[in-house]
Design an enzyme around this catalytic site. Structure first.
Site, PDB file in Angstrom:
ATOM      1  CB  SER A  55     -17.066 111.644  24.830  1.00  0.00           C
ATOM      2  OG  SER A  55     -16.680 112.988  24.744  1.00  0.00           O
ATOM      3  CB  SER A  56     -18.243 112.476  20.141  1.00  0.00           C
ATOM      4  OG  SER A  56     -18.869 112.620  18.893  1.00  0.00           O
TER       5      SER A  56
END
Length: 448
Positions: A151-152
């Site tokens: 994700s991030s």
């Protein structure tokens, strides 16, 4: 307003656990996760944790493993498989913790102007400092540095490969976005255009963004592995294609994959090779998966893609026996074996990673002779039921039975005591054994 808060909280939880959905059961080793407080320049104000396995080579590879929004380095250590694999393969793992607030809590900065250029500041500089620390304090190999994240962290993986192409050799991004997808902080989720589902730029525009991150850089680029679930709506699945377009453009490759396959159930893979048959970009579409990667087995696939899945040798026993056996055999054999192992001018180490009906084989070929080799072919016989579907750093023919692997353009020379690493993927019908014998240019090799 209460409904909106609940939605944001649910999304934050999804991001926090992204990539840590598979608890990693690890044996008890003396090595443990350690926090480092003074690792160098830290404009991002980040925290650093490091895992250094007990058994490792003299100059171990370095893997930077990054969490999702709302998560932490220790959380990603506990819930992903990278530390367990480090015990097996002997690489160092750096676990950065993001400290900058965004829409879903603390996230890695992939939006600021400072973060989008080499040595510009913010989180990328902090992460580069962590890598320098691992080299300085633990002799980590700066020629084998890799990035991965969820994700991030997957976004930052692609970010670091763009901003520091001379530092990272490859990356594996789970549920990320292309470099420079976010215009600024206001564009970061939960709002904004990048993850709004309508992001669509041309491959040239995406490639130019990477080239502008380090103007004038003409050296090699890191190889890229991309993963995304087809049912991911938090970071839309459509962004996988945008990332493919970005990195194939950076490498000057066609948008049409060189090969497609399904290495494991529900993992649909596209591979993009250069003229030397090296896979520079590969993209996994995980059928039915939401915002929940990496799941079981995916970290191993990433480490294999990096080319560092060669197991470290076992440690010698801490208390070897001080005395020989008290009752040696009364009738030792009078004759040595009639067929001692062959000792040729080469050595081959074959590391197999297998799953349901597929496997990968990483072959390290070492020239143990006194003279260099210029142009090589390695001959071996695949066990029954195995069929090669694709390969890297060599050409393979035929795909089953007695196979000849031949060098590609960049690795035809093997110096005396030098080595090259090649590999292939194959299907199997239950037999996952490695070939029992190899010959290099007609000379029998020792099998390690």
């Amino acid at each position: 307003m209460k409904i909106r808060r609940k939605l944001l909280l649910a999304a934050a939880v999804a991001l926090a656990v992204a990539g840590v959905a598979v608890p990693a059961t690890r044996p008890a080793y003396a090595a443990s996760l350690t926090e480092v407080t003074n690792f160098g320049a830290n404009p991002g104000g980040m925290r650093m944790h490091i895992y250094v396995p007990d058994r490792r080579p003299a100059n171990p590879p370095i893997v930077v493993a990054m969490h999702g929004c709302g998560g932490s380095g220790p959380g990603f250590y506990s819930g992903s498989e990278f530390a367990r694999l480090a015990d097996q393969y002997g690489y160092i793992v750096i676990y950065p913790s993001a400290m900058q607030e965004a829409g879903f809590g603390k996230c890695f900065d992939t939006w600021s102007a400072a973060s989008k250029r080499r040595d510009g500041g913010s989180d990328p500089v902090s992460i580069a400092s962590m890598v320098a620390y691992a080299n300085r304090q633990h002799a980590g190999d700066l020629n084998r540095v890799y990035a991965t994240g969820s994700s991030s962290g997957g976004m930052m993986t692609q970010h670091m490969m763009a901003v520091y192409p001379d530092l990272f050799k490859a990356g594996a991004a789970f549920m990320g976005v292309p470099f420079n997808c976010f215009a600024n902080a206001a564009d970061y989720p939960p709002g904004g255009q990048c993850t709004g589902g309508n992001m669509n730029r041309t491959p040239q525009q995406w490639g130019d963004a990477v080239r502008q991150a380090y103007p004038g850089y003409t050296g090699p680029r890191p190889r890229v592995q991309l993963w995304h679930g087809t049912n991911d709506t938090l970071v839309p699945y459509s962004l996988l294609q945008e990332s493919v377009e970005q990195w194939t453009n950076v490498f000057g490759l066609s948008q049409t994959p060189t090969s497609t396959d399904t290495p494991q159930a529900n993992w649909n893979r596209r591979r993009f090779m250069d003229a030397g048959s090296v896979v520079q970009v590969e993209a996994y579409s995980v059928q039915g998966a939401g915002h929940s990667l990496p799941s079981s087995g995916m970290a191993a696939a990433a480490i294999s893609f990096f080319g560092i899945s060669n197991a470290v040798p076992p440690s010698p026993p801490s208390n070897p026996p001080s005395n020989p056996p008290s009752n040696p055999p009364s009738n030792p054999p009078s004759n040595p074996p009639s067929n001692p192992p062959a000792s040729g001018a080469c050595r081959v180490t074959d590391t197999i990673t297998a799953w349901n009906n597929g496997l990968t084989s990483n072959l390290t070929i070492t020239n143990t002779g006194s003279a260099g080799i210029n142009g090589w072919s390695l001959v071996f016989t695949l066990p029954s039921g195995q069929t090669i579907t694709s390969g890297w750093n060599a050409t393979y023919s035929p795909s089953s039975g007695q196979v000849t692997a031949r060098n590609v353009g960049h690795n035809g020379a093997i110096a005396a005591n030098g080595s090259v690493t090649v590999g292939f993927q194959a299907t199997h019908s239950g037999n996952t054994a490695a070939p029992s014998a190899f010959t290099l240019n007609g000379a029998a090799c020792t099998v390690a």
